[in-house]
Write an enzyme that holds these catalytic residues in place. Structure first.
Site, mmCIF file in Angstrom:
data_model
loop_
_atom_site.group_PDB
_atom_site.id
_atom_site.type_symbol
_atom_site.label_atom_id
_atom_site.label_comp_id
_atom_site.label_asym_id
_atom_site.label_seq_id
_atom_site.Cartn_x
_atom_site.Cartn_y
_atom_site.Cartn_z
ATOM 1 N N GLY A 214 18.531 35.243 40.649
ATOM 2 C CA GLY A 214 18.945 36.606 40.296
ATOM 3 C C GLY A 214 18.846 36.843 38.807
ATOM 4 O O GLY A 214 18.223 36.057 38.090
ATOM 5 N N ASN A 215 19.438 37.936 38.342
ATOM 6 C CA ASN A 215 19.426 38.219 36.905
ATOM 7 C C ASN A 215 20.739 38.913 36.501
ATOM 8 O O ASN A 215 21.583 39.198 37.343
ATOM 9 C CB ASN A 215 18.187 39.050 36.533
ATOM 10 C CG ASN A 215 18.133 40.361 37.269
ATOM 11 O OD1 ASN A 215 19.048 41.179 37.163
ATOM 12 N ND2 ASN A 215 17.069 40.578 38.043
ATOM 13 N N HIS A 216 20.865 39.158 35.215
ATOM 14 C CA HIS A 216 22.145 39.650 34.681
ATOM 15 C C HIS A 216 22.325 41.165 34.786
ATOM 16 O O HIS A 216 23.294 41.692 34.253
ATOM 17 C CB HIS A 216 22.270 39.276 33.200
ATOM 18 C CG HIS A 216 22.467 37.814 32.963
ATOM 19 N ND1 HIS A 216 23.536 37.129 33.478
ATOM 20 C CD2 HIS A 216 21.727 36.899 32.274
ATOM 21 C CE1 HIS A 216 23.453 35.867 33.116
ATOM 22 N NE2 HIS A 216 22.364 35.702 32.391
#
Ligand code: CTP
Length: 424
Positions: A214-216
């Site tokens: 995933g990512n932020h």
């Protein structure tokens, strides 16, 4: 906003007589915690739902309902005049009717006549009342008088019924109020009839039943766009990946997805009926080739069990679909670029290259890294247009940025100047 004397503003919160009055307590808190001076003016019937003592304790100010209280201070004139923002919540059908007619039969309506600041009505009522032609006409009148009338949320109403007419969540009222304090003309009702699909948040690429890549991304920018567009009258579908937002924005249809492939499918589907497509999501460029049905074990030394393949470039595909005639030629397509700058060029150089490569109409460029953009409330950036123009976005909240981005979008939408209409 910190509560220094410089940014301490006068907020007048008018409370109508509806069950949603209890939610307004959190709105009062939002503004007092930001350091503002809050005056609460309930109608007499509002006090059937929340007592005067509660409003006085939360605001730290005396509470009156009547024009004949505090006559020596001429409260019915002073309160409206000194306000930097008026919020009326819940705005009941009766209260909006009296305000639209210019009545001044209690302290709240009298204050509304003397206020020259932004006025935000936050309606809450049963669906039939919201849809009644009398209410629709009153909402049009209030908008013509320069007020912002929020389109209410849909959902559970008092009792067992559900539908449009639910008070938007206090957090959302606070965000919209902050926006109007920053920029009084941020929410013109100019996108009525415009259909928009907006993506937001980060994608999650499954590795096994318990893990993902995933990512932020917090989703704040995409949600702010959806929220502001809906309150400007647009019909908004929000395709949401993973976000850290507390809830769905009022008056927005939300479709939740996980992976880039799912997000791409939903965007392609909704783009077919959209006038504007905005790709604010942070899409993973890669996904695992195989999703393991069981939890991947560390195992012995050896090659990593994770192999990646490339995800589709959704934005580029949407532009290609427009070229191929799968979506309408006049659909406005907006992309985002989060750039750091490197030895090959600065943030704007990379932005211009990306705008040309993606072929969209507008590209919103943010500088990221060092804690900027991802997960923060404030941001700055530029809007680059396909015609070569460049608009800088001054530092401010993502809600404020959203309003400026929508101003640019509105100039490109053929029927963006729709006549006001209360149904949104
Ligand atoms: N985007 C997309 N599909 C992808 C990757 C990105 O639609 N697979 C969209 C994003 O939603 C954004 C724009 O493309 O609107 C730019 O995203 P960004 O991550 O900055 O660019 P990339 O295309 O990934 O390019 P690069 O990694 O080379 O910077």
């Amino acid at each position: 906003m910190a509560g220094t004397d410089d940014n301490r503003r006068h907020i007048l919160i008018g409370v109508g007589g509806g069950i949603a009055a209890y939610k307004v307590c959190s709105v009062i808190r939002h503004f007092t915690e930001a350091g503002h001076d809050v005056r609460v003016v309930p109608t007499r019937s509002a006090l059937n739902f929340v007592g005067k003592a509660t409003f006085e304790a939360l605001s730290g100010n005396p509470v009156t309902t009547d024009v004949f209280d505090d006559v020596d201070e001429v409260a019915h004139v002073a309160l409206g005049r000194q306000a930097d923002l008026v919020i009326v919540a819940p705005a009941t059908a009766d209260l909006m009717s009296r305000a639209a007619a210019g009545r001044a039969d209690d302290l709240l309506t009298a204050s509304l006549l003397t206020a020259r600041c932004p006025v935000l009505y936050v309606p809450a009522m049963h669906t039939e009342m919201w849809e009644h032609p009398a209410t629709v006409a009153n909402v049009v009148t209030l908008r013509e008088h320069g007020a912002t009338v929020m389109t209410p949320a849909s959902g559970r109403l008092t009792g067992a019924d559900t539908g449009a007419g639910r008070l938007p969540e206090p957090d959302e009222i606070g965000l919209i109020g902050d926006l109007l304090l920053d920029r009084p003309d941020a929410l013109p009702y100019d996108l009525s009839g415009v259909r928009m699909v907006i993506s937001a948040g980060g994608t999650r690429e499954a590795l096994d039943p318990v893990r993902y890549l995933g990512n932020h991304s917090s989703g704040k920018q995409g949600y702010a766009l959806a929220r502001a567009a809906a309150q400007r009258g647009a019909q908004v579908t929000l395709v949401s990946g993973a976000v850290s937002e507390p809830g769905d924005p009022a008056a927005v249809d939300v479709v939740h997805v996980d992976s880039a492939v799912q997000l791409g499918q939903q965007m392609q589907t909704f783009a077919k009926d959209a006038d504007v497509v905005i790709m604010a999501a942070a899409v993973a460029d890669f996904r695992p080739v195989n999703v393991s049905g069981s939890k991947i074990k560390k195992g012995a030394d050896g090659p990593s069990p994770i192999q990646l393949s490339t995800n589709p470039d959704i934005l580029a595909r949407l532009v290609a679909a427009r070229t191929d005639g799968e979506i309408a030629a006049e659909t406005v397509i907006v992309g985002f670029a989060a750039e750091t700058g490197d030895e090959n060029g600065g943030v704007l150089d990379h932005g211009r290259t990306k705008l040309a490569r993606k072929g969209c109409d507008l590209l919103v460029v943010n500088a990221v890294g060092d804690g900027r953009a991802f997960g923060t409330d404030d941001n700055t950036g530029w809007i680059l247009a396909a015609d070569g123009s460049e608009t800088s976005l001054p530092y401010g909240s993502k809600t404020l940025m959203a309003s400026r981005i929508l101003d640019e979008v509105a100039t490109l939408v053929p029927h963006g100047e729709g006549a006001p209409d209360a149904s949104g």
